[in-house]
Design a protein around this motif. Structure first.
Motif, PDB file in Angstrom:
ATOM      1  N   THR A  86      32.110  28.616  39.810  1.00 25.88           N
ATOM      2  CA  THR A  86      32.490  29.422  38.647  1.00 25.88           C
ATOM      3  C   THR A  86      33.156  28.521  37.617  1.00 25.88           C
ATOM      4  O   THR A  86      33.805  27.527  37.965  1.00 25.88           O
ATOM      5  CB  THR A  86      33.455  30.554  39.028  1.00 25.88           C
ATOM      6  OG1 THR A  86      33.864  31.245  37.844  1.00 25.88           O
ATOM      7  CG2 THR A  86      34.685  30.027  39.730  1.00 25.88           C
ATOM      8  N   ASN A  87      32.976  28.876  36.349  1.00 27.45           N
ATOM      9  CA  ASN A  87      33.678  28.148  35.294  1.00 27.45           C
ATOM     10  C   ASN A  87      34.848  28.952  34.734  1.00 27.45           C
ATOM     11  O   ASN A  87      35.304  28.724  33.626  1.00 27.45           O
ATOM     12  CB  ASN A  87      32.714  27.762  34.163  1.00 27.45           C
ATOM     13  CG  ASN A  87      32.075  28.974  33.516  1.00 27.45           C
ATOM     14  OD1 ASN A  87      32.328  30.109  33.914  1.00 27.45           O
ATOM     15  ND2 ASN A  87      31.240  28.739  32.522  1.00 27.45           N
ATOM     16  N   GLN A  88      35.319  29.911  35.516  1.00 30.61           N
ATOM     17  CA  GLN A  88      36.515  30.682  35.164  1.00 30.61           C
ATOM     18  C   GLN A  88      37.394  30.778  36.414  1.00 30.61           C
ATOM     19  O   GLN A  88      37.347  31.740  37.175  1.00 30.61           O
ATOM     20  CB  GLN A  88      36.156  32.061  34.634  1.00 30.61           C
ATOM     21  CG  GLN A  88      37.345  32.856  34.117  1.00 30.61           C
ATOM     22  CD  GLN A  88      38.139  32.072  33.080  1.00 30.61           C
ATOM     23  OE1 GLN A  88      39.321  31.805  33.279  1.00 30.61           O
ATOM     24  NE2 GLN A  88      37.509  31.696  31.978  1.00 30.61           N
ATOM     25  N   ILE A  89      38.194  29.740  36.638  1.00 37.24           N
ATOM     26  CA  ILE A  89      39.045  29.648  37.821  1.00 37.24           C
ATOM     27  C   ILE A  89      40.419  30.223  37.502  1.00 37.24           C
ATOM     28  O   ILE A  89      41.027  29.857  36.493  1.00 37.24           O
ATOM     29  CB  ILE A  89      39.190  28.182  38.280  1.00 37.24           C
ATOM     30  CG1 ILE A  89      37.810  27.569  38.553  1.00 37.24           C
ATOM     31  CG2 ILE A  89      40.061  28.077  39.526  1.00 37.24           C
ATOM     32  CD1 ILE A  89      37.861  26.074  38.826  1.00 37.24           C
ATOM     33  N   MET A  90      40.892  31.095  38.354  1.00 38.82           N
ATOM     34  CA  MET A  90      42.253  31.607  38.221  1.00 38.82           C
ATOM     35  C   MET A  90      43.179  30.789  39.123  1.00 38.82           C
ATOM     36  O   MET A  90      42.751  30.225  40.130  1.00 38.82           O
ATOM     37  CB  MET A  90      42.309  33.084  38.618  1.00 38.82           C
ATOM     38  CG  MET A  90      41.276  33.960  37.927  1.00 38.82           C
ATOM     39  SD  MET A  90      41.383  33.905  36.115  1.00 38.82           S
ATOM     40  CE  MET A  90      42.944  34.736  35.843  1.00 38.82           C
ATOM     41  N   PHE A  91      44.453  30.739  38.763  1.00 45.22           N
ATOM     42  CA  PHE A  91      45.394  29.980  39.578  1.00 45.22           C
ATOM     43  C   PHE A  91      45.482  30.542  40.997  1.00 45.22           C
ATOM     44  O   PHE A  91      45.711  29.801  41.946  1.00 45.22           O
ATOM     45  CB  PHE A  91      46.785  29.979  38.928  1.00 45.22           C
ATOM     46  CG  PHE A  91      46.938  28.931  37.870  1.00 45.22           C
ATOM     47  CD1 PHE A  91      47.261  27.631  38.201  1.00 45.22           C
ATOM     48  CD2 PHE A  91      46.751  29.247  36.529  1.00 45.22           C
ATOM     49  CE1 PHE A  91      47.397  26.653  37.227  1.00 45.22           C
ATOM     50  CE2 PHE A  91      46.890  28.279  35.545  1.00 45.22           C
ATOM     51  CZ  PHE A  91      47.212  26.981  35.895  1.00 45.22           C
TER      52      PHE A  91
END
Length: 498
Positions: free
Chosen positions: A131-136
Motif C-alpha cells: 500500500t502507498n498509504q501507511i498509517m503509523f
C-alpha cells in the motif's frame, strides 16, 4: 473517489440482517461492518434498507467517512486500502503523508542526496506492505522486523533503510504528539524491540598502479555506433584519480566560483551537512590533468565549471554514464565478471591505496587528502587549514602512476602457504644479523657470517642467553639477511625449541 452505501448481506439465524457500509473503489467492492441490524420488515425485496433510524445512522457515518477521505489522495488506493483507512481511528496519523512532508523539508534545507535515501526507504516499506498509504498503527515491531528480514540480502540497505524509517518515526513523535496537552496520535514506539542489522563491510575497490596504466593507455574499444562513453568514462576516471580522489557528484556540482587561481574550493556533497567544517576542501589542479580539465569546461556565461550538467539531468545520471563508459573499457580488457569491473569510485579507492602503499603517506595524510574528518571534526571546524600537504601527496600519486614504471606494492603480501625455505634462505657467505627477544627486550644479538641454516643462527643466539628464562617461556628470534634485506621471525619455547 470511493463510493459508499449502506447495505445488508446474509440473514442471521435469529432473523436479523447485519448492516454494512459497502465501499466501491476502482469497481471493486469492500465492506465495513457496523453495529446496527435490521429486521426483515426493515428491508425491501431487493434488500434495500428502509429502516429510517438505521438509514439516519448510516448517512451520518458515510458523511464522516467522506470527510476523512477528502483529506487523502485516494487515486492510487485499492479498495482494501480504503477500508483499512476508514476502520482506523481518526487520531491515527498517516505515516506516508508525514514521510512525504519530512522528505520535502530535507530537500528544501539542502539535504537532497539524503532525501533520496529516505524516499527509497519509504518506497521499500510501501512495497512490502502492499500500500502507498501507511498509517503509523500499521508499523508494529513485528511488521517492521518482517520487513527488515526481506532486506538482509542487500549489503547496505539492510541498515540504511530501517535507520531512515526510524528517523522519520522519531521526528513524527516529536511533532505530532504533545504530552502536555494529552495529544497522542502515535501511541507507541516500536523500535525499542528492533535490532537493526549492520551493513556489510564495504568492498575494497582499489586497483594497482599497473592496472591503472593499462586502463588509461589502452586504445578505446571500437564500436559499431559512434559512442563517446568510453572516452568520457576514461576522462572522468582520470579527473577523479588526479584530483585527490574527488567524488563524481562534486565534479558535477562544481561552480565557476569554486575554481580560483588553479585551485578547486568545494564542500564535499556527501558529508557537508554532517560536519562542522561542512567538509570543505581545496585541491590544486596539477599541470598533467589540465588538458582534460579544460576539455570539459563550460562556457564563460555558465555558472557551472564543467559541461556535465548540460548533458545529464543530475549527478546520479552523470555517475551512471561515467560507470557505463568505464565498464566498456573493462570489457575490452577482458574483465567480464561484474564484481571485478571498475567504476568511478574505484579510482578514489585507488588514489588512497597508492598514496599509502607507494608514496609513503600515513593514514592520517591519506584521510586528509580525501577530505575525511579522521577524528578531528571539532578541530577542523575552527582551524584555518593549509591544504598544500594534500596537493603534494596528490602530485606524488600522479608521478608514481603516470611518470614511472615502478611496480605497486599492492598485492605483494607474502603467501602464508609458501614455505619458509622459499621466503628466507641464508648461506655461509651472507652477513646475518640475529636478535633474540624476551618480553620485548633484546637478550642476545649477533652480526656474523658462516651460518648455513636458521637453526645454526638460533643456536648461536641461545648460547648467549642467561639462565633466568623459565622453562616453557617463548622467545622470539628475529633474523635479517643483510645482503638481501629479507627478514624472518621465529618462535621457540625453552625446553622444546632450545
Amino acid at each position: 473517489m470511493a463510493s459508499l452505501k449502506p447495505c445488508v448481506q446474509k440473514q442471521r439465524s435469529d432473523g436479523f440482517y447485519p448492516v454494512y457500509i459497502r465501499v466501491i473503489q476502482n469497481r471493486k467492492p469492500g465492506y465495513i461492518k457496523t453495529d446496527k441490524v435490521v429486521e426483515s420488515s426493515g428491508i425491501t425485496k431487493t434488500k434495500e434498507i428502509r429502516d429510517n433510524e438505521v438509514l439516519r445512522y448510516c448517512t451520518q457515518l458515510i458523511s464522516e467517512y467522506n470527510r476523512r477521505l477528502n483529506f487523502q489522495d485516494t487515486s492510487l488506493w485499492s479498495v482494501k486500502d480504503v477500508v483499512s483507512f476508514l476502520q482506523t481511528q481518526e487520531n491515527d496519523a498517516s505515516f506516508t503523508n508525514y514521510a512525504k512532508r519530512h522528505i520535502n523539508n530535507m530537500i528544501n534545507t539542502g539535504h537532497v542526496r539524503n532525501a533520496k535515501n529516505y524516499r527509497m526507504a519509504v518506497q521499500s516499506l510501501e512495497r512490502f506492505l502492499g500500500t502507498n498509504q501507511i498509517m503509523f498503527s500499521y508499523l508494529t515491531s513485528a511488521v517492521l522486523q518482517r520487513w527488515i528480514k526481506t532486506l538482509m540480502s542487500k549489503a547496505r540497505c539492510k541498515e540504511m533503510y530501517p535507520v531512515c524509517i526510524r528517523q522519520i518515526f522519531k521526528a513524527a513523535i516529536l511533532e505530532l504528539n504533545d504530552d502536555e496537552k494529552g495529544i497522542v496520535r502515535i501511541k507507541y514506539y516500536p523500535w525499542l524491540k528492533i535490532s537493526i542489522p549492520k551493513a556489510d563491510k564495504a568492498e575494497q575497490k582499489a586497483i594497482s598502479a599497473e592496472e591503472c596504466r593499462e586502463f588509461f593507455t589502452r586504445p578505446l574499444p571500437k564500436t559499431k555506433m559512434l559512442s563517446i562513453l568510453p572516452e568520457f568514462g576514461r576522462d572522468v576516471a582520470k579527473l577523479v584519480l588526479c584530483l585527490g580522489g574527488i567524488n563524481t557528484v562534486d565534479l558535477y556540482n562544481m561552480k565557476k566560483s569554486d575554481y580560483r587561481n588553479g585551485i578547486l574550493h568545494y564542500k564535499r556533497a556527501k558529508t557537508r551537512h554532517s560536519r562542522s567544517d561542512e567538509a570543505y576542501m581545496e585541491m590544486r589542479v596539477e599541470p598533467f590533468i589540465r588538458p582534460i580539465f579544460d576539455k570539459y569546461l563550460a562556457d564563460d556565461d555558465d555558472e557551472y565549471l564543467f559541461i556535465f550538467h548540460q548533458r545529464y539531468c543530475d549527478s546520479d545520471s552523470f555517475n551512471a554514464n561515467v560507470n557505463t563508459g568505464i565498464k566498456k573499457i573493462c570489457k575490452d580488457m577482458g574483465i567480464v565478471n561484474k564484481d571485478e569491473m571498475y567504476s568511478g569510485y574505484t579510482f578514489r579507492h585507488t588514489w588512497a591505496t597508492i598514496a599509502q602503499n607507494d608514496c609513503d603517506a600515513n593514514l592520517f595524510e591519506v584521510a586528509f587528502g580525501m577530505n575525511h574528518s579522521h577524528g578531528f571534526r571539532i578541530t577542523r571546524g575552527y582551524v584555518k587549514l593549509d591544504f598544500s600537504p594534500a596537493w603534494r601527496l596528490n602530485a606524488k600519486v600522479i608521478e608514481f602512476v603516470f611518470f614511472s614504471d615502478q611496480k605497486s606494492k599492492q598485492g605483494k603480501a607474502r603467501d602464508i602457504e609458501e614455505s619458509e625455505d622459499k621466503l628466507f634462505r641464508i648461506s655461509k657467505k651472507m652477513m646475518i644479523r640475529g636478535r633474540a627477544y624476551f618480553k620485548g627486550k633484546v637478550i642476545a644479538e649477533i652480526n656474523d657470517i658462516g651460518f648455513n641454516t636458521i637453526e645454526s643462527v638460533i643456536k648461536a643466539l641461545v648460547d648467549k642467553f642467561h639462565d633466568e628464562i623459565p622453562v616453557g617461556c617463548e622467545v622470539l628470534f628475529r633474523i635479517t639477511n643483510c645482503d638481501s634485506q629479507k627478514e624472518a621471525v621465529y618462535e621457540r619455547t625453552k625446553g622444546k625449541g632450545f
